[in-house]
Design a protein around this motif. Sequence first.
Motif, PDB file in Angstrom:
ATOM      1  N   MET A   1      -6.827  -2.353  -6.239  1.00 45.85           N
ATOM      2  CA  MET A   1      -5.574  -3.031  -5.996  1.00 45.85           C
ATOM      3  C   MET A   1      -5.629  -4.417  -6.625  1.00 45.85           C
ATOM      4  O   MET A   1      -6.475  -5.218  -6.279  1.00 45.85           O
ATOM      5  N   GLU A   2      -4.697  -4.678  -7.539  1.00 49.80           N
ATOM      6  CA  GLU A   2      -4.656  -5.986  -8.179  1.00 49.80           C
ATOM      7  C   GLU A   2      -3.958  -7.000  -7.288  1.00 49.80           C
ATOM      8  O   GLU A   2      -4.547  -7.961  -6.842  1.00 49.80           O
ATOM      9  N   SER A   3      -2.691  -6.801  -7.045  1.00 48.67           N
ATOM     10  CA  SER A   3      -1.957  -7.675  -6.137  1.00 48.67           C
ATOM     11  C   SER A   3      -0.820  -6.875  -5.532  1.00 48.67           C
ATOM     12  O   SER A   3      -0.302  -5.951  -6.143  1.00 48.67           O
ATOM     13  N   VAL A   4      -0.440  -7.250  -4.355  1.00 44.77           N
ATOM     14  CA  VAL A   4       0.630  -6.567  -3.651  1.00 44.77           C
ATOM     15  C   VAL A   4       1.868  -7.432  -3.716  1.00 44.77           C
ATOM     16  O   VAL A   4       1.814  -8.637  -3.466  1.00 44.77           O
ATOM     17  N   LYS A   5       2.994  -6.817  -4.067  1.00 45.98           N
ATOM     18  CA  LYS A   5       4.256  -7.548  -4.126  1.00 45.98           C
ATOM     19  C   LYS A   5       4.746  -7.802  -2.708  1.00 45.98           C
ATOM     20  O   LYS A   5       4.495  -7.026  -1.797  1.00 45.98           O
ATOM     21  N   PRO A   6       5.469  -8.888  -2.502  1.00 46.31           N
ATOM     22  CA  PRO A   6       5.953  -9.204  -1.153  1.00 46.31           C
ATOM     23  C   PRO A   6       7.020  -8.223  -0.688  1.00 46.31           C
ATOM     24  O   PRO A   6       7.514  -7.410  -1.455  1.00 46.31           O
ATOM     25  N   LEU A   7       7.384  -8.357   0.554  1.00 47.19           N
ATOM     26  CA  LEU A   7       8.447  -7.540   1.127  1.00 47.19           C
ATOM     27  C   LEU A   7       9.759  -7.800   0.402  1.00 47.19           C
ATOM     28  O   LEU A   7      10.016  -8.905  -0.063  1.00 47.19           O
ATOM     29  N   ASP A   8      10.595  -6.774   0.320  1.00 52.07           N
ATOM     30  CA  ASP A   8      11.931  -6.955  -0.239  1.00 52.07           C
ATOM     31  C   ASP A   8      12.764  -7.753   0.747  1.00 52.07           C
ATOM     32  O   ASP A   8      12.799  -7.447   1.928  1.00 52.07           O
ATOM     33  N   SER A   9      13.443  -8.763   0.273  1.00 50.88           N
ATOM     34  CA  SER A   9      14.215  -9.622   1.171  1.00 50.88           C
ATOM     35  C   SER A   9      15.470  -8.923   1.695  1.00 50.88           C
ATOM     36  O   SER A   9      16.014  -9.316   2.715  1.00 50.88           O
ATOM     37  N   HIS A  10      15.928  -7.882   1.035  1.00 48.93           N
ATOM     38  CA  HIS A  10      17.160  -7.227   1.461  1.00 48.93           C
ATOM     39  C   HIS A  10      16.902  -6.024   2.380  1.00 48.93           C
ATOM     40  O   HIS A  10      17.831  -5.373   2.808  1.00 48.93           O
ATOM     41  N   GLY A  11      15.680  -5.749   2.701  1.00 48.90           N
ATOM     42  CA  GLY A  11      15.364  -4.604   3.551  1.00 48.90           C
ATOM     43  C   GLY A  11      15.577  -4.892   5.025  1.00 48.90           C
ATOM     44  O   GLY A  11      15.686  -6.036   5.446  1.00 48.90           O
ATOM     45  N   THR A  12      15.666  -3.825   5.795  1.00 48.26           N
ATOM     46  CA  THR A  12      15.754  -3.973   7.247  1.00 48.26           C
ATOM     47  C   THR A  12      14.376  -3.739   7.841  1.00 48.26           C
ATOM     48  O   THR A  12      13.538  -3.069   7.248  1.00 48.26           O
ATOM     49  N   PHE A  13      14.154  -4.288   9.017  1.00 41.77           N
ATOM     50  CA  PHE A  13      12.855  -4.163   9.661  1.00 41.77           C
ATOM     51  C   PHE A  13      12.956  -3.340  10.931  1.00 41.77           C
ATOM     52  O   PHE A  13      13.911  -3.466  11.695  1.00 41.77           O
ATOM     53  N   GLU A  14      11.962  -2.501  11.132  1.00 43.51           N
ATOM     54  CA  GLU A  14      11.808  -1.729  12.357  1.00 43.51           C
ATOM     55  C   GLU A  14      10.593  -2.289  13.075  1.00 43.51           C
ATOM     56  O   GLU A  14       9.671  -2.786  12.428  1.00 43.51           O
ATOM     57  N   TRP A  15      10.589  -2.228  14.393  1.00 47.07           N
ATOM     58  CA  TRP A  15       9.418  -2.692  15.130  1.00 47.07           C
ATOM     59  C   TRP A  15       9.201  -1.811  16.344  1.00 47.07           C
ATOM     60  O   TRP A  15      10.118  -1.189  16.862  1.00 47.07           O
ATOM     61  N   GLU A  16       7.953  -1.763  16.747  1.00 50.91           N
ATOM     62  CA  GLU A  16       7.570  -1.029  17.945  1.00 50.91           C
ATOM     63  C   GLU A  16       6.427  -1.798  18.597  1.00 50.91           C
ATOM     64  O   GLU A  16       5.512  -2.248  17.910  1.00 50.91           O
ATOM     65  N   TYR A  17       6.523  -1.969  19.901  1.00 51.77           N
ATOM     66  CA  TYR A  17       5.472  -2.666  20.624  1.00 51.77           C
ATOM     67  C   TYR A  17       4.809  -1.688  21.575  1.00 51.77           C
ATOM     68  O   TYR A  17       5.478  -1.054  22.388  1.00 51.77           O
ATOM     69  N   ASP A  18       3.498  -1.551  21.491  1.00 53.59           N
ATOM     70  CA  ASP A  18       2.703  -0.721  22.391  1.00 53.59           C
ATOM     71  C   ASP A  18       2.121  -1.657  23.443  1.00 53.59           C
ATOM     72  O   ASP A  18       1.139  -2.359  23.190  1.00 53.59           O
ATOM     73  N   ALA A  19       2.749  -1.701  24.629  1.00 52.63           N
ATOM     74  CA  ALA A  19       2.340  -2.633  25.681  1.00 52.63           C
ATOM     75  C   ALA A  19       0.935  -2.324  26.197  1.00 52.63           C
ATOM     76  O   ALA A  19       0.178  -3.246  26.507  1.00 52.63           O
TER      77      ALA A  19
END
Length: 73
Positions: A1-19
């Motif tokens: 892996m050379e370098s990873v591009k950042p997140l797309d600014s126009h994308g939506t985010f999903e999240w999940e929390y495992d308490a």
Amino acid sequence: MESVKPLDSHGTFEWEYDAEADVLYLSQGEPREAIGVDAGEGLIFRYDDATERLVGLTIVGVRARLAQGSAES
């Protein structure tokens, strides 16, 4: 892996929390298979090898981090 591009600014985010495990999973768009890179201190960056894009972040020990932040304020 050379370098990873950042997140797309126009994308939506999903999240999940495992308490029970105290782990927060953040994904750009729907969660998908990805390669995890342990950055230490409970942070795991997830990237798609085919596109070389960052697709998510896993944070271990969220409760302790929040408590620590409150104590420092």
